[in-house]
Design an enzyme around this catalytic site. Structure first.
Site: not given
Length: 345
Positions: A37, A40, A145
């Site tokens: 989504f 960086v 995660d």
């Protein structure tokens, strides 16, 4: 250090004029990575002469709840082994999360470059990640995660847990539903598609992570969901013979099929491998929350043109604006922080 300074200078010279700065305090430099989504980028915080990481969240209504949850969780995190959020900037199209930059990159890259990690290094990094997870669980946050690509290394070799996009705050006794995470790290209860306790999910991920660090490969290697379900639920994996008994035992405990029998994070913190690592390298102290401003940082910011009353207000109200960002970045530049700033000095 000279090479790092040269790299910083080259990056600054390469700042693209095609992409306008999202804020006058920052200069975009280059892309560090992509997520499902997000994107960086490495950026330069001009007021403090510091490199930062900027996560760009493309504003889409269907992801708003995920983004809001991630931001909320990150604002509540304050631990030396969890990536620090400095600044939140929201525009109509993009939300920017400005965070500390861990300059040595992903743990996975380090593992792949070396084949596997020496046990002393694996123990040290694993202990730091365990401390980060303990902090999360103490604050009722489950990451969901934990994996080698979500652990970054700073220039001192310290681990930083990142990416709280799947993290949730869990009340006592609350059960979750839904498949999430990354396939090689997925716990067996996720494949059952029913309700599950969230905390044991993180513990299973820690077991996979520790195995990967010392073995150089995953314990379960199927490529499909069906194949992984069969491998994971059968519980058949082989720990390499060179692995010490203490690490061997922790892996076996963490990769127990029944989540109710899996150890908690408190249990793991009492294991000899963690105690021994802590004795060799005591845990880094957690920086104080910016509720009571540091006179030295306020003094520095005053010289930079910030008014003390504005600094105090920004910190008190936890605004995560440009004022709070400057304060937090200066605080991060203390000896406990990463050394990826002022690289030309």
């Amino acid at each position: 250090m000279k090479e790092e300074g040269l790299t910083l200078k080259q990056d600054m010279e390469a700042c693209s004029s095609v992409e306008d700065p999202f804020n006058t305090d920052y200069r975009m430099m280059r892309t560090l990575g992509h997520g499902h989504f997000s994107e960086v980028k490495l950026a330069f915080h001009v007021p403090t002469v510091t490199c930062v990481a900027v996560k760009l969240l493309r504003n889409k209504k269907k992801y708003n709840s995920i983004f809001n949850s991630e931001i909320s969780v990150m604002k509540s995190m304050n631990h030396p082994n969890i990536i620090k959020l400095f600044h939140v900037i929201e525009t109509e199209e993009i939300t920017y999360l400005v965070m500390e930059h861990a300059s040595e990159g992903e743990l996975l890259r380090r593992i792949l470059e070396r084949g596997s990690l020496p046990e002393c290094e694996a123990e040290r990094i694993f202990t730091q990640v365990v401390h980060a997870v303990n902090y999360c669980h103490n604050n009722q946050v489950v990451h969901r995660d934990i994996k080698a690509t979500n652990i970054l290394m700073d220039c001192r070799g310290n681990a930083k847990l990142i990416d709280f996009s799947l993290a949730v705050k869990v009340t006592p006794g609350q059960k979750l539903r839904g498949f999430c995470g990354t396939l090689p790290y997925c716990a067996p209860e996720l494949f059952a598609r029913g309700e599950y306790d969230a905390y044991p999910i993180d513990m299973w991920c820690l077991g996979i992570l520790l195995f990967l660090m010392v073995a150089g490969h995953f314990p379960f290697q199927a490529k499909s969901v069906a194949g992984m379900r069969n491998e994971v639920t059968s519980g058949n994996f082989t720990i390499p013979k060179h692995v010490s008994i203490d690490i061997f035992n922790v892996i076996l405990e963490l990769l127990i099929i029944n989540p109710g029998r899996r150890p908690t994070i408190k249990d793991i913190m009492r294991r000899p491998v963690i105690r021994a690592s802590e004795a060799r390298s005591p845990p880094t102290s957690t920086p104080s929350l910016p509720g009571t401003p540091s006179p030295s940082i306020v003094g520095t910011m005053r010289v930079m043109g910030y008014k003390p009353e504005v600094i105090i207000e920004s910190l008190r109200d936890q605004k995560y604006d440009e004022v709070m960002a400057t304060y937090l970045i200066l605080q991060h530049q203390s000896p406990a922080g990463d050394c990826g700033h002022n690289q030309e000095s």
